[in-house]
Design an enzyme around this catalytic site. Sequence first.
Site, mmCIF file in Angstrom:
data_model
loop_
_atom_site.group_PDB
_atom_site.id
_atom_site.type_symbol
_atom_site.label_atom_id
_atom_site.label_comp_id
_atom_site.label_asym_id
_atom_site.label_seq_id
_atom_site.Cartn_x
_atom_site.Cartn_y
_atom_site.Cartn_z
ATOM 1 N N THR A 50 1.348 -1.324 0.096
ATOM 2 C CA THR A 50 0.170 -0.164 -0.375
ATOM 3 C C THR A 50 1.167 1.517 0.399
ATOM 4 O O THR A 50 2.155 1.462 0.637
ATOM 5 C CB THR A 50 -0.480 -0.133 1.107
ATOM 6 O OG1 THR A 50 -1.788 1.454 1.441
ATOM 7 C CG2 THR A 50 -0.477 -0.655 2.690
ATOM 8 N N GLU A 77 -4.622 -2.462 4.643
ATOM 9 C CA GLU A 77 -4.471 -3.070 5.683
ATOM 10 C C GLU A 77 -5.194 -4.109 6.138
ATOM 11 O O GLU A 77 -5.121 -4.737 7.461
ATOM 12 C CB GLU A 77 -4.346 -2.294 6.735
ATOM 13 C CG GLU A 77 -2.814 -1.080 6.564
ATOM 14 C CD GLU A 77 -2.619 -0.421 5.522
ATOM 15 O OE1 GLU A 77 -3.821 -0.265 4.930
ATOM 16 O OE2 GLU A 77 -1.630 0.833 5.637
ATOM 17 N N LYS A 127 -7.138 10.619 -2.836
ATOM 18 C CA LYS A 127 -7.958 8.949 -3.893
ATOM 19 C C LYS A 127 -7.795 9.393 -4.585
ATOM 20 O O LYS A 127 -9.467 9.950 -4.826
ATOM 21 C CB LYS A 127 -8.552 8.442 -2.673
ATOM 22 C CG LYS A 127 -8.489 7.241 -3.481
ATOM 23 C CD LYS A 127 -8.238 5.801 -1.593
ATOM 24 C CE LYS A 127 -7.942 4.977 -2.698
ATOM 25 N NZ LYS A 127 -8.156 3.900 -1.798
ATOM 26 N N TRP A 167 -3.667 5.671 -5.142
ATOM 27 C CA TRP A 167 -3.340 7.262 -4.702
ATOM 28 C C TRP A 167 -1.843 8.047 -4.930
ATOM 29 O O TRP A 167 -1.647 7.059 -5.602
ATOM 30 C CB TRP A 167 -2.844 6.207 -3.090
ATOM 31 C CG TRP A 167 -3.415 5.647 -1.812
ATOM 32 C CD1 TRP A 167 -3.280 4.641 -1.613
ATOM 33 C CD2 TRP A 167 -4.021 6.292 -0.635
ATOM 34 N NE1 TRP A 167 -4.761 4.126 -0.647
ATOM 35 C CE2 TRP A 167 -4.907 5.195 -0.377
ATOM 36 C CE3 TRP A 167 -4.858 7.503 -1.114
ATOM 37 C CZ2 TRP A 167 -6.059 5.190 0.760
ATOM 38 C CZ3 TRP A 167 -5.683 8.117 -0.365
ATOM 39 C CH2 TRP A 167 -6.258 6.757 0.966
HETATM 40 P P1 ADP Z 1 -9.074 0.174 -1.084
HETATM 41 O O1 ADP Z 1 -8.693 1.401 -2.022
HETATM 42 O O2 ADP Z 1 -9.762 -0.955 -1.270
HETATM 43 O O3 ADP Z 1 -9.884 0.733 0.019
HETATM 44 P P2 ADP Z 1 -6.423 1.481 0.319
HETATM 45 O O4 ADP Z 1 -5.953 0.524 1.036
HETATM 46 O O5 ADP Z 1 -5.655 2.128 -1.539
HETATM 47 O O6 ADP Z 1 -7.406 0.236 0.251
HETATM 48 O O7 ADP Z 1 -7.291 2.211 0.630
HETATM 49 C C1 ADP Z 1 -8.053 2.592 2.195
HETATM 50 C C2 ADP Z 1 -8.445 4.078 1.715
HETATM 51 O O8 ADP Z 1 -9.154 4.371 0.920
HETATM 52 C C3 ADP Z 1 -9.164 4.273 3.349
HETATM 53 O O9 ADP Z 1 -8.803 4.079 4.361
HETATM 54 C C4 ADP Z 1 -9.838 5.472 2.948
HETATM 55 O O10 ADP Z 1 -9.649 6.625 3.459
HETATM 56 C C5 ADP Z 1 -10.071 5.365 1.414
HETATM 57 N N1 ADP Z 1 -11.513 4.480 0.964
HETATM 58 C C6 ADP Z 1 -11.651 3.518 1.004
HETATM 59 N N2 ADP Z 1 -13.145 3.092 1.137
HETATM 60 C C7 ADP Z 1 -13.808 4.453 1.504
HETATM 61 C C8 ADP Z 1 -15.523 5.083 1.298
HETATM 62 N N3 ADP Z 1 -16.146 4.680 0.608
HETATM 63 N N4 ADP Z 1 -15.635 5.641 1.923
HETATM 64 C C9 ADP Z 1 -14.063 7.002 1.732
HETATM 65 N N5 ADP Z 1 -12.982 6.486 1.898
HETATM 66 C C10 ADP Z 1 -12.941 5.002 1.739
#
Ligand code: ADP
Length: 558
Positions: free
Chosen positions: A198, A343, A449, A454
């Site tokens: 990540t 995570e 994001k 990211w």
């Molecule tokens: P993923 O993209 O599978 O959720 P990542 O580790 O790349 O996994 O990103 C996680 C982060 O993305 C979260 O901690 C949050 O900041 C953001 N995120 C994920 N899902 C959401 C959601 N439904 N709403 C808002 N933020 C989100």
Amino acid sequence: MLRAARSASQWSSVALTGLMQDDFQLTLAQVLRRARTFPEAGGIVTLTEDGPERASFVEVAARVDRLARVLATLGVQRGERVATFAWNSQRHFECYLAIPCVGAVLHTVNIRLFSEQIAYVLNHAEDRLVFVDDSLVPLLAQIAPDLSHVEHFIVMGDGPTDGLPNALRYEDLLEAAHDGPYEYPLLDEREAASLCYTSGTTGDPKGVLYSHRSTTLHALAILGADLVGLRSADRALIVVPMFHVNAWGLPFGAALTSATLVLPGRFIQAEPLARLIESERCTVMAAVPTIYMDLLRYADEHKPPLSTLKMAVCGGAAMPISLARAFEERHGVNLVHGWGMTETSPVLAMSSPSTELDDETRWQLRAKQGRPAPLVDLRLVGEDGKEVPWDGSTSGEVEVRGPWVASGYYKEADSSDNFDDGWLRTGDIANVDQLGYVQITDRSKDLIKSGGEWISSVALENELMGHEAVREAAVIAVPDERWGERPLACVVLADGGKVSGEDLREYLCSRVAKWWLPERFMFVDALPKTSVGKFDKKALRARLADGTLGEIAGRSAL
Ligand code: ADP
């Protein structure tokens, strides 16, 4: 007498061990076993250049056995990391089962990282073998000389292998491996099954090392009706990449319950997706909001029948409620909001409010990230380090723990910054209402994001500040209709420095991934700082919101 006996056993200090088969290991061997158990149920459909390719899970399991034999021939050891660099496909799924089931660790590499990061993660994980889709060979060939541990690239597909030394063909290897059941080792459920990196706020990507136990429990949990609720009759279109947190665990969940997996390969544009939904009668879909936005635009124009979809999981970034309303009202599709992180395997919460509630309340709850999944403990911690109440308005940083939550990072001696007394700090700021629905309101981690992936603001700032005309640069996220968020670079010029946003984009071009390039720049006299001299991003965002920062220069959208 009876009363005395009961109270004695109640207070006895000798625990009574349960008489259940608790040594039954929760490993992906169970998933593989289920996959081969029901000849008539489930299977995989992969979209290729030549149309859909189909295989039953029984056929896939037989190929997994052959692949296991190939891995043994190539000398793969217990605990060794084996990489994949691939789109969603049947072959990728075969790696998903064969690699962990022989006791090695499936390392899914994110093809969207920029080249230095791809090289970094392959070197950090010390991958000796890399399974790569032929369409991605050119991307990997650029960095092949920098990969210190790779001995073989195993190419999936018939395309050219130019630039990859020691390339082997996946199908040739499988063909040469003899048929028949393979003797898999007995694994401990705590052994590592897969590895996914990540992006950190600063520095290099960090590895999350999932165990067999965490992966199996997570796969089982998402079968629950308040989460994805996959059933054997479902046909699940998995658009979220298999290099992204194990495609949210859905491939394992589908194999466990014998649902059919529909995998789009590299054809993730709206038109082929809409055609797949129609021709394969998909009932479930999983993707990030950007994919749904494209699909909506396409569906509004071409009106493909999408109503076989009874549930479309939308996660990875906040789901705009207008998107869910449009899908439901115009196309009869139920978008369900999910939240999680690498995570956490990733599912932490999903929003499936009761149909008994009135419409308006349901929409309000559906816009939130949802209630924590069973077995996920969640708390909110305020700036003073104290827990804040679940009252629907007070916010705090979300901290979580549970059987599929990471306890540290791979090969990192000290991960303490990310943990608080055994709880994982998510870096997400939220409130929780009295029904237990989490609503994310902000993010304390310095990341952007965009389209579900990211962008590190700190890395962009460092590159920008390497330009001679730039004295200071702070990068923040701004909302973007198509991508969710995009970077805005706020720049203070050096004395006598002259440079335009377009020049800076040009300068960054060779330094960061193309999709990281900010299209918005703002030239300011000074940047707000915190008491310890760091850029005060909170103040910067506030000044942007109240219009005191200035005018944004540059293109308004991609
Ligand atoms: P993923 O993209 O599978 O959720 P990542 O580790 O790349 O996994 O990103 C996680 C982060 O993305 C979260 O901690 C949050 O900041 C953001 N995120 C994920 N899902 C959401 C959601 N439904 N709403 C808002 N933020 C989100």
